[in-house]
Design an enzyme around this catalytic site. Sequence first.
Site, mmCIF file in Angstrom:
data_model
loop_
_atom_site.group_PDB
_atom_site.id
_atom_site.type_symbol
_atom_site.label_atom_id
_atom_site.label_comp_id
_atom_site.label_asym_id
_atom_site.label_seq_id
_atom_site.Cartn_x
_atom_site.Cartn_y
_atom_site.Cartn_z
ATOM 1 N N CYS A 167 35.753 8.741 32.251
ATOM 2 C CA CYS A 167 34.898 9.685 32.226
ATOM 3 C C CYS A 167 33.302 10.015 32.666
ATOM 4 O O CYS A 167 32.946 9.070 33.544
ATOM 5 C CB CYS A 167 34.483 9.941 31.025
ATOM 6 S SG CYS A 167 35.898 10.065 29.876
ATOM 7 N N GLY B 280 37.306 13.852 35.217
ATOM 8 C CA GLY B 280 37.999 13.589 34.312
ATOM 9 C C GLY B 280 38.185 15.265 34.316
ATOM 10 O O GLY B 280 37.549 15.851 34.336
ATOM 11 N N ASN C 48 31.355 6.779 28.927
ATOM 12 C CA ASN C 48 32.408 6.417 29.551
ATOM 13 C C ASN C 48 33.038 5.378 29.208
ATOM 14 O O ASN C 48 32.237 4.634 29.891
ATOM 15 C CB ASN C 48 31.985 6.612 31.026
ATOM 16 C CG ASN C 48 32.925 6.693 31.879
ATOM 17 O OD1 ASN C 48 34.065 6.410 31.529
ATOM 18 N ND2 ASN C 48 32.750 5.709 32.537
ATOM 19 N N GLY C 49 34.237 5.047 29.157
ATOM 20 C CA GLY C 49 34.751 3.700 29.109
ATOM 21 C C GLY C 49 35.490 3.295 27.405
ATOM 22 O O GLY C 49 36.037 4.422 27.248
ATOM 23 N N TYR D 288 38.824 3.624 44.121
ATOM 24 C CA TYR D 288 39.402 4.647 43.624
ATOM 25 C C TYR D 288 38.272 6.227 43.206
ATOM 26 O O TYR D 288 38.310 7.169 43.840
ATOM 27 C CB TYR D 288 40.891 4.356 43.317
ATOM 28 C CG TYR D 288 41.834 5.775 41.987
ATOM 29 C CD1 TYR D 288 41.913 7.052 43.182
ATOM 30 C CD2 TYR D 288 41.712 5.999 41.263
ATOM 31 C CE1 TYR D 288 42.512 7.959 43.278
ATOM 32 C CE2 TYR D 288 41.709 7.443 40.705
ATOM 33 C CZ TYR D 288 42.691 8.353 41.860
ATOM 34 O OH TYR D 288 43.422 9.628 41.196
ATOM 35 N N SER E 34 41.439 9.630 48.375
ATOM 36 C CA SER E 34 40.793 8.631 48.365
ATOM 37 C C SER E 34 41.232 7.648 48.945
ATOM 38 O O SER E 34 40.667 6.726 49.531
ATOM 39 C CB SER E 34 41.182 8.147 47.272
ATOM 40 O OG SER E 34 43.293 8.323 46.387
ATOM 41 N N ASP F 183 47.430 3.735 50.401
ATOM 42 C CA ASP F 183 46.594 4.848 49.473
ATOM 43 C C ASP F 183 45.299 4.164 49.212
ATOM 44 O O ASP F 183 45.863 2.593 49.212
ATOM 45 C CB ASP F 183 48.118 5.075 48.528
ATOM 46 C CG ASP F 183 47.506 6.164 47.422
ATOM 47 O OD1 ASP F 183 46.689 6.578 47.825
ATOM 48 O OD2 ASP F 183 48.506 6.579 46.996
ATOM 49 N N CYS G 41 44.485 -2.666 32.645
ATOM 50 C CA CYS G 41 43.001 -2.004 32.466
ATOM 51 C C CYS G 41 42.718 -2.106 31.001
ATOM 52 O O CYS G 41 43.030 -0.793 30.169
ATOM 53 C CB CYS G 41 42.974 -0.948 33.153
ATOM 54 S SG CYS G 41 40.813 -0.834 32.731
ATOM 55 N N CYS H 144 34.196 -6.617 38.064
ATOM 56 C CA CYS H 144 35.045 -6.770 37.716
ATOM 57 C C CYS H 144 36.269 -6.624 38.388
ATOM 58 O O CYS H 144 37.446 -6.052 38.895
ATOM 59 C CB CYS H 144 35.294 -6.294 35.711
ATOM 60 S SG CYS H 144 36.721 -5.985 34.880
ATOM 61 N N CYS I 167 41.869 -6.009 36.526
ATOM 62 C CA CYS I 167 43.430 -5.346 36.664
ATOM 63 C C CYS I 167 44.439 -6.157 37.432
ATOM 64 O O CYS I 167 45.518 -6.186 38.317
ATOM 65 C CB CYS I 167 43.331 -4.490 36.707
ATOM 66 S SG CYS I 167 42.450 -3.984 38.117
#
Length: 501
Positions: A2, A28, A100-101, A255, A299, A361, A398, A451, A454
């Site tokens: 967000c 968002g 956000n999270g 991204y 992106s 991409d 994720c 991190c 993913c």
Amino acid sequence: MCGIVGFYGPDDVAHDIVFGLTALQHRGQDAAGIATFDGNFHLHKGNGLIADVFRPKFLKKLKGNIGIGHARYTTQGSNDSELAQPFTTSYPFGLSMVHNGNVINFRDVAKRLHEKYHVLPKTSNDLELIMYTFASELRTKDLDHLSVVDIFDAVETTQELVEGAYATITVIAGYGLLAFNDPRGIRPLVFGRRETPNGPVYAFSSESTCFDYLGFEFIKNVGPGQAVFIDQNFKVHYKNPYQQPKNFCVFEHIYFAREDSVIHGRLVARERVRLGKLLARRVKEAGLQPDMVIDVPSSGYFAASGLAEAIGVPYRRGLVKNNHMGRSFIVSSQAGREDVVKKKLNPIRAFVEGKKVAVVDDSIVRGTTSRRIVRILREAGAKEVYFISSAPPIISPCIYGIDMAMSTELIAANHTEQEICDYIEADRVIYQSVEDLKELFSVEKGHGGSCFACFTGNYPTGDVTRYLRHIQEERQSHRSKKDKALAATSVSAKAPEPTEH
């Protein structure tokens, strides 16, 4: 994922909040909300884009020199407008918060709130868990003589109890504006200041691009576990962080963040060019000799330009984007994502017809969007299509705020590279290597820790097996309820008209 903002200054801040959220609209598109305070909280939120939710007649009601805003991207729960942020509580003092999270130990936190403090959250939004935990800890202080130390103590206890990824901004009525991060700093949050004739305006935002639009000076990143509080006299207080090893989300660079944002001292656009240059070796090793490199806008642009430069092949804009369509990845349903792709991308036939095209991409998540893009290029007459991902294969869900929380949705978690290539109907699929990505964002390169969960399945919060199961159960429960509601609506629509007697 967000977008959040918070402003505190000598004058009304509603317009700054709206413009700040507009700069973060890419984070968002489901819903948006604003809360301001002038002795009373004024709140307005709803589903849709910033421009749709905040009409001039609503802005007039958002009075106050302190306020927060939120642009929502749904990762858990429904898109009901009641789940839009900010959330408020009247005690103690009155709090309004955005975040956000994602909270991963949401069941444990909810149980503790209910058993120890007799608090029952009203919604499924995990912001309530953070807000009520903080409020409950604040209530244990001497509220008649609340100090900055008391506020920071409540923050630290909240950080100890709430696990996951979160950046938060809170209005404490009559006291000031507070921001704090999770102990690993997984989500971005920046702090800035703008001088005005009436005094300074302070701001927090998910990304620095917000400050560029509004003429704010960047002060600092809110670090892992750090808290920043601005009191009624506009004095800034910092809390020594309750910190664990930094694990900033690398997907922000790949991204989510805007290309013109600077994150931890690194321009996102430059990092994406570097990602493209790293891909050059893999393209050469595969023996591919494309006639041109194109991007999936927008992106993929900087990675595509970096790849083209590194392999000495022309870059062309082969796909034109309808800028009035949203970002397909953050649309909340697969059908919606595919519909967005169909409507927002149009190939330039004269460029791609008869050519071997390398299309770049940012990533391949579910594979359906990638397949649609390949088909668009085939229909435009491309001779061969090489699909190139600037991210490595996404093999693990994720749990920190990106909508890929079920491994069954991740094509790379269940299929080989050749199977993925066959599915998306490309002539070749090329992925970024995990090793190269880790090297680019290594501590030695000045990034401070990232991190990569993913891509590797190694989560910075440790063993998350139980939490993954809880998240999957929550998502399946929500989908089941949604399917039943749709079925009921369909039956109702088809029901015969009642007969009059």
